[in-house]
Design a protein around this motif. Sequence first.
Motif, PDB file in Angstrom:
ATOM      1  N   LYS A   1       1.202  -1.350  -0.161  1.00  0.00           N
ATOM      2  CA  LYS A   1       0.290   0.175  -0.062  1.00  0.00           C
ATOM      3  C   LYS A   1       0.545   0.996   0.120  1.00  0.00           C
ATOM      4  CE  LYS A   1      -3.279   2.611   2.863  1.00  0.00           C
ATOM      5  NZ  LYS A   1      -4.405   2.380   3.671  1.00  0.00           N
ATOM      6  N   HIS A   2       2.055   1.448   1.056  1.00  0.00           N
ATOM      7  CA  HIS A   2       2.656   2.418   1.100  1.00  0.00           C
ATOM      8  C   HIS A   2       3.055   2.654  -0.177  1.00  0.00           C
ATOM      9  CE1 HIS A   2       5.993   4.855   2.228  1.00  0.00           C
ATOM     10  NE2 HIS A   2       6.969   4.097   1.481  1.00  0.00           N
ATOM     11  N   LEU A   3       4.081   1.876  -1.044  1.00  0.00           N
ATOM     12  CA  LEU A   3       4.120   2.023  -2.117  1.00  0.00           C
ATOM     13  C   LEU A   3       3.693   2.310  -3.700  1.00  0.00           C
ATOM     14  CD1 LEU A   3       7.136  -1.110  -2.382  1.00  0.00           C
ATOM     15  CD2 LEU A   3       7.281   1.465  -2.159  1.00  0.00           C
ATOM     16  N   ILE A   4       1.860   2.218  -4.079  1.00  0.00           N
ATOM     17  CA  ILE A   4       1.436   2.241  -4.171  1.00  0.00           C
ATOM     18  C   ILE A   4       0.627   3.366  -3.764  1.00  0.00           C
ATOM     19  CG2 ILE A   4      -1.075   1.938  -5.341  1.00  0.00           C
ATOM     20  CD1 ILE A   4      -0.621  -0.916  -4.573  1.00  0.00           C
ATOM     21  N   ASN A   5       0.718   4.221  -2.714  1.00  0.00           N
ATOM     22  CA  ASN A   5       0.100   5.728  -2.222  1.00  0.00           C
ATOM     23  C   ASN A   5       1.457   5.921  -2.756  1.00  0.00           C
ATOM     24  OD1 ASN A   5      -1.764   4.717  -0.854  1.00  0.00           O
ATOM     25  ND2 ASN A   5      -1.220   4.839   0.651  1.00  0.00           N
ATOM     26  N   ARG A   6       2.725   6.501  -3.030  1.00  0.00           N
ATOM     27  CA  ARG A   6       3.494   6.916  -3.246  1.00  0.00           C
ATOM     28  C   ARG A   6       4.184   7.351  -4.511  1.00  0.00           C
ATOM     29  NH1 ARG A   6       9.465   6.181  -0.378  1.00  0.00           N
ATOM     30  NH2 ARG A   6      10.003   8.164  -1.240  1.00  0.00           N
ATOM     31  N   GLY A   7       3.159   6.085  -5.175  1.00  0.00           N
ATOM     32  CA  GLY A   7       3.211   6.551  -7.069  1.00  0.00           C
ATOM     33  C   GLY A   7       3.868   5.268  -7.889  1.00  0.00           C
ATOM     34  N   MET A   8       3.714   3.863  -7.125  1.00  0.00           N
ATOM     35  CA  MET A   8       4.523   3.050  -8.118  1.00  0.00           C
ATOM     36  C   MET A   8       3.267   2.487  -8.643  1.00  0.00           C
ATOM     37  SD  MET A   8       6.615  -0.182  -6.241  1.00  0.00           S
ATOM     38  CE  MET A   8       8.815   1.082  -5.776  1.00  0.00           C
ATOM     39  N   SER A   9       3.663   1.714  -9.347  1.00  0.00           N
ATOM     40  CA  SER A   9       2.878   1.245 -10.745  1.00  0.00           C
ATOM     41  C   SER A   9       2.743   0.161  -9.886  1.00  0.00           C
ATOM     42  CB  SER A   9       3.430   0.491 -12.067  1.00  0.00           C
ATOM     43  OG  SER A   9       2.719  -0.137 -12.637  1.00  0.00           O
ATOM     44  N   ALA A  10       1.424  -0.394  -9.896  1.00  0.00           N
ATOM     45  CA  ALA A  10       0.874  -1.998  -9.127  1.00  0.00           C
ATOM     46  C   ALA A  10       1.454  -3.048 -10.523  1.00  0.00           C
ATOM     47  CB  ALA A  10      -0.518  -1.668  -9.272  1.00  0.00           C
ATOM     48  N   HIS A  11       2.163  -2.892 -11.404  1.00  0.00           N
ATOM     49  CA  HIS A  11       2.335  -4.349 -12.430  1.00  0.00           C
ATOM     50  C   HIS A  11       3.800  -4.731 -11.583  1.00  0.00           C
ATOM     51  CE1 HIS A  11       4.262  -1.668 -14.988  1.00  0.00           C
ATOM     52  NE2 HIS A  11       4.629  -2.952 -15.069  1.00  0.00           N
ATOM     53  N   LEU A  12       4.306  -3.865 -10.807  1.00  0.00           N
ATOM     54  CA  LEU A  12       5.408  -4.113 -10.446  1.00  0.00           C
ATOM     55  C   LEU A  12       5.640  -5.010  -9.231  1.00  0.00           C
ATOM     56  CD1 LEU A  12       7.718  -0.653 -11.163  1.00  0.00           C
ATOM     57  CD2 LEU A  12       7.251  -3.082 -12.152  1.00  0.00           C
ATOM     58  N   LEU A  13       4.379  -4.796  -8.683  1.00  0.00           N
ATOM     59  CA  LEU A  13       4.639  -5.355  -7.039  1.00  0.00           C
ATOM     60  C   LEU A  13       3.543  -6.790  -6.598  1.00  0.00           C
ATOM     61  CD1 LEU A  13       3.405  -1.829  -5.133  1.00  0.00           C
ATOM     62  CD2 LEU A  13       5.527  -3.690  -5.532  1.00  0.00           C
ATOM     63  N   PRO A  14       3.533  -7.758  -6.332  1.00  0.00           N
ATOM     64  CA  PRO A  14       3.157  -8.625  -5.742  1.00  0.00           C
ATOM     65  C   PRO A  14       1.460  -8.224  -5.593  1.00  0.00           C
ATOM     66  CG  PRO A  14       4.785  -9.050  -4.289  1.00  0.00           C
ATOM     67  CD  PRO A  14       4.486  -7.591  -4.766  1.00  0.00           C
ATOM     68  N   THR A  15       0.352  -9.225  -5.666  1.00  0.00           N
ATOM     69  CA  THR A  15      -1.131  -8.893  -5.632  1.00  0.00           C
ATOM     70  C   THR A  15      -1.239  -9.362  -4.519  1.00  0.00           C
ATOM     71  OG1 THR A  15      -1.408 -11.149  -6.397  1.00  0.00           O
ATOM     72  CG2 THR A  15      -1.445  -9.813  -8.173  1.00  0.00           C
ATOM     73  N   GLN A  16      -2.687  -8.486  -3.530  1.00  0.00           N
ATOM     74  CA  GLN A  16      -2.643  -8.569  -2.518  1.00  0.00           C
ATOM     75  C   GLN A  16      -2.939 -10.224  -2.033  1.00  0.00           C
ATOM     76  OE1 GLN A  16      -6.208  -6.506  -2.604  1.00  0.00           O
ATOM     77  NE2 GLN A  16      -5.375  -4.620  -1.824  1.00  0.00           N
ATOM     78  N   GLU A  17      -2.982 -11.005  -3.239  1.00  0.00           N
ATOM     79  CA  GLU A  17      -3.658 -11.938  -3.413  1.00  0.00           C
ATOM     80  C   GLU A  17      -2.636 -12.894  -3.049  1.00  0.00           C
ATOM     81  OE1 GLU A  17      -6.873 -10.511  -4.275  1.00  0.00           O
ATOM     82  OE2 GLU A  17      -5.166 -10.597  -5.396  1.00  0.00           O
ATOM     83  N   GLN A  18      -1.644 -12.669  -3.437  1.00  0.00           N
ATOM     84  CA  GLN A  18       0.025 -13.357  -3.427  1.00  0.00           C
ATOM     85  C   GLN A  18       0.893 -12.775  -2.244  1.00  0.00           C
ATOM     86  OE1 GLN A  18       1.591 -11.362  -7.202  1.00  0.00           O
ATOM     87  NE2 GLN A  18       2.156 -13.721  -7.654  1.00  0.00           N
ATOM     88  N   ILE A  19      -0.002 -11.618  -1.677  1.00  0.00           N
ATOM     89  CA  ILE A  19       1.187 -11.366  -0.611  1.00  0.00           C
ATOM     90  C   ILE A  19       0.455 -11.962   1.102  1.00  0.00           C
ATOM     91  CG2 ILE A  19       1.179  -9.256   1.354  1.00  0.00           C
ATOM     92  CD1 ILE A  19       2.029  -7.719  -1.066  1.00  0.00           C
ATOM     93  N   GLU A  20      -0.797 -12.051   0.779  1.00  0.00           N
ATOM     94  CA  GLU A  20      -1.757 -12.922   1.423  1.00  0.00           C
ATOM     95  C   GLU A  20      -1.371 -14.805   1.541  1.00  0.00           C
ATOM     96  OE1 GLU A  20      -3.877 -14.687   4.428  1.00  0.00           O
ATOM     97  OE2 GLU A  20      -2.778 -12.674   4.253  1.00  0.00           O
ATOM     98  N   GLU A  21      -0.464 -15.230   0.690  1.00  0.00           N
ATOM     99  CA  GLU A  21      -0.409 -16.385   0.641  1.00  0.00           C
ATOM    100  C   GLU A  21       1.618 -16.388   1.110  1.00  0.00           C
ATOM    101  OE1 GLU A  21       0.119 -20.175  -2.809  1.00  0.00           O
ATOM    102  OE2 GLU A  21       0.682 -17.890  -3.405  1.00  0.00           O
ATOM    103  N   TYR A  22       2.022 -14.825   0.932  1.00  0.00           N
ATOM    104  CA  TYR A  22       2.948 -15.043   1.343  1.00  0.00           C
ATOM    105  C   TYR A  22       3.158 -15.236   2.644  1.00  0.00           C
ATOM    106  CZ  TYR A  22       5.399 -13.881  -3.095  1.00  0.00           C
ATOM    107  OH  TYR A  22       5.312 -13.448  -4.479  1.00  0.00           O
TER     108      TYR A  22
END
Length: 400
Positions: free
Chosen positions: A96-117
């Motif tokens: 959430k922090h990175l997206i709020n700072r303008g990072m493109s979501a496609h560079l990040l794991p999805t919420q579902e992936q992070i829950e699996e992590y």
Amino acid sequence: MKLYIFNPATDLALANNSENYMPSAKVKQMERDLEMLPLWYAEPGSTLLASSVADKEYTDKLHTHFGIDTTITTDPSKLPDDTEVCPWGWNPTLRKHLINRGMSAHLLPTQEQIEEYRILSGRSYDTHILQQIGDNHFEAIIADKVEECHEYATRNPRCIFKAPWSGSGKGLLWCFGKYDDKTEGWLNRVIKEQGYVIATPIYDKIQDLAIEYHSDGKGNITFVGYSLFTTNTKGAYSGNILQSTAMHRTEISQHIPLEELDNVDARLRKALSDIYGEKYRGYIGVDMIICRTDNGNRLHPCVEVNMRMNMGVVSTILAERYLANGVRGHFSIDYHPTNEALQESHRRMTEEYPLNINNRRILSGYMPLTPITANSNYIAYIKTGQQRENNYKKQKNLSE
């Protein structure tokens, strides 16, 4: 391009399991003071995301003395489409922090992936791996009821209860034959908040160690290095021994046969591949202990799994890249209650352990790995070689 981020509160964020987790003031201080640490383990040509750009004199010295060419950015909004984001560890708050700072979501794991992590990072997998590699000499059980915990402590008066997600040395309850209301209250709270606890006997430890691995996300688990480290009385990490892989193996062989170590390594790679291999890309550290048993020294093969970057990997890279052949040193992270105390410690260590570098390799001495500012309380550093003060004392005694 790889973008590195130092977020050591990731385990605490996973325990909180909220996008809005707020670390304590002390944890925030640690993140700020040590945010330049990835400069030392980042791949050449990478970038570090930090809250501020380091002093140019500091980065110029790193480039001159060690060839470090990692750039520093404070803006994550303008990154190439092929950027691989490499944090200390993934959690919902960081995303959430990175997206709020303008990072493109496609560079990040999805919420579902992070829950699996998060699920894969839980200590329940410590027990699964211990069972999968078939070692019957050591145990760890999952308990989701306080009554089970009470029964376990009755059968094993010397035991540890562990929260599923916690920071280094946190989330551990040591029982030395005492199970009281305070113990039960802690267990009730953790089970209510996180679902279960892990229970394990307290073993007669000789040495903490770990084997560090890397998962490529395609099922392949590769060996990175060994980690010999120290902990305080509460189980919190305090530092690592820096030396070559061959020197680590020699030291380990003083306590157990290397065949036992290699056998555990082979079984672990298979177990890690089955569980993490195709679901996670990044570093995995498996903490172990060498302990005394009725049948001699044994290697406990899986005390804890760290599915993230960790200090053992940092230490492996530091030794490989920056220590001269045959040199043995220590990597430490220290906290000082005041900046004055840190500055004084830095001054004293600089005088007592003068730094000696040859051909971009450390021969001996003390070297801070993070900038020391007027606001610092934490410091990461390397120390190796003889203490100059001891030689002064010897000379003084001879002259008196």
